[in-house]
Design an enzyme around this catalytic site. Sequence first.
Site, PDB file in Angstrom:
ATOM      1  N   HIS A  48      74.425 -52.536 -24.800  1.00  0.00           N
ATOM      2  CA  HIS A  48      74.545 -51.251 -24.062  1.00  0.00           C
ATOM      3  C   HIS A  48      75.437 -51.560 -22.960  1.00  0.00           C
ATOM      4  O   HIS A  48      76.282 -50.461 -22.531  1.00  0.00           O
ATOM      5  CB  HIS A  48      73.542 -50.477 -23.828  1.00  0.00           C
ATOM      6  N   HIS A  80      79.964 -51.167 -11.572  1.00  0.00           N
ATOM      7  CA  HIS A  80      80.351 -49.831 -11.234  1.00  0.00           C
ATOM      8  C   HIS A  80      81.563 -49.716 -10.233  1.00  0.00           C
ATOM      9  O   HIS A  80      82.286 -48.780 -10.391  1.00  0.00           O
ATOM     10  CB  HIS A  80      79.302 -48.950 -10.749  1.00  0.00           C
ATOM     11  N   HIS A 100      82.397 -47.571 -18.971  1.00  0.00           N
ATOM     12  CA  HIS A 100      82.160 -48.617 -19.526  1.00  0.00           C
ATOM     13  C   HIS A 100      81.493 -48.418 -20.797  1.00  0.00           C
ATOM     14  O   HIS A 100      81.074 -49.327 -21.559  1.00  0.00           O
ATOM     15  CB  HIS A 100      81.323 -49.458 -18.483  1.00  0.00           C
ATOM     16  N   ARG A 152      51.794 -37.902 -22.072  1.00  0.00           N
ATOM     17  CA  ARG A 152      50.677 -36.908 -21.808  1.00  0.00           C
ATOM     18  C   ARG A 152      50.706 -36.369 -20.364  1.00  0.00           C
ATOM     19  O   ARG A 152      51.478 -36.670 -19.619  1.00  0.00           O
ATOM     20  CB  ARG A 152      49.271 -38.020 -21.570  1.00  0.00           C
ATOM     21  N   ARG A 158      82.572 -60.961   7.252  1.00  0.00           N
ATOM     22  CA  ARG A 158      81.996 -59.823   7.823  1.00  0.00           C
ATOM     23  C   ARG A 158      83.052 -58.969   8.868  1.00  0.00           C
ATOM     24  O   ARG A 158      82.340 -58.350   9.733  1.00  0.00           O
ATOM     25  CB  ARG A 158      80.844 -60.236   8.477  1.00  0.00           C
TER      26      ARG A 158
END
Length: 480
Positions: free
Chosen positions: A117, A126, A144, A258, A357
Amino acid sequence: MQWLQIINININCLFWIILSLFMKSKTIFNDPIHGTMELHPLLVTIIDTRQFQRLRFIKQLGGVYYVYPGASHNRFEHSIGVCYLAGQLVKALKERQPELNISDEDILCVQIAGLCHDLGHGPFSHVFDDMFIPRVRPNDPWKHENASVEMFDYLVKDNKLKTVMEQHGLDLDFIKELINGPLKVPTGNQWPYKGRPEDKSFLYEIVANKRNGIDVDKWDYFARDCYHLGIQNNFDYHRFIKFARVCEVDGKKIICTRDKEASNLYNMFYTRTYLHQRAYQHRVCKIIEAMIAEAFVKADPYIQIEGSDGKMFKLSTAIDDPEAYTKLTDQVFEQILNSSDPNLEEARKILCSIIERRLYKCLGQIQTGNTKKITTVCVCVCVCSIKIDYRIKDVHFYRKTDINKAIKLSKEEVPKLLPQQFEEHLVRVYCKKTDQEALEAKEHFVQWCTDKNFTKPQEGIIIPPELRAPIKHFDSKTET
């Protein structure tokens, strides 16, 4: 010569006997999430292809790894986990309800769909299909999920698996429908699937549930992501499988659980929301992902990937050729970062800033109304919108007194701690400049809110009342 022919025939017979014995044995995988997993040899054959092995080099959580050091897991192990859980659920239904006539072929098709999948995911998951592709191909509806179907076709063709799959009685169209829904746009109320008739509609809810989102794909990534992020997972998929039954609603057979399992089910949606708040939509994570996407955009014209027949493709066009796409993974990050090509200088600087950073600065965020799916980036400011949905839709239960009747629970029967507001829309503004310039930009942003008589109830969060109306030009994908 005759005795040589006899020996040759006997050797061939021995070969097929050994191969037959091998095909009957299952392979054991040891997984930190699900423990010991036994998989059918055909599933292992698919795993051992280069199209599937590619998933070893695609981070499950994209840029989240640069904030959470433990989030280094990949689409490879997630896909095997989804395959395993798909088999667990469909086998439990077969054992519990023999009248459903679930065949061994049904089980294997569902497992293959779970395994394949995510074949279509690009670099950093993503980031590629939600942040990069919309910028370089703004009118292309590519996702995708569509690519997963195309890559599955390519995997079967490239590895000559069609014959062996047909020998197992497997319907390739059914597998592709399980991955991404109907192959053709349905007309009217006609049953849209060709792989299985309507009395087996419940099979389409196992891997990718289009009806209410309760599927084994989420079960695996909730458990796996929580494990690697160090976040508590409060949803117990074992209990859902234990109490899962198929009931009929409006002529369709759907998977129910349930009534007493309502709290566990709501924990699933709470876990999803919590993961989005703590990790998937983390401010720094989204900044880093926006920077990765921008670096890919700048590098796009200069990255060359060889595809079918020796043809060369860019990052943005590799999706058009499965051979080229098979070669496209997270490693493009290092390819750019370590390149000395002057054409990649701008992209390289952005990736160096991530490593060292020097990140974009968050000026603040605004709570708004509904948003549309577009991400906007300009020269100095990057704007992203986030949607987090708490809503639980179209979920049916059954009671112990009538296990074959599907019901919906009343408000009095659901957990009391549900949120009053079921959607949260945030628009974040990031500055791409230096610390001093970011500070000045934030001051302008705050001043703008002051001029509009908006208040600042907490640090970094500004809630202008007039912006609670729908915003038409922001968005970001929320699912992982």
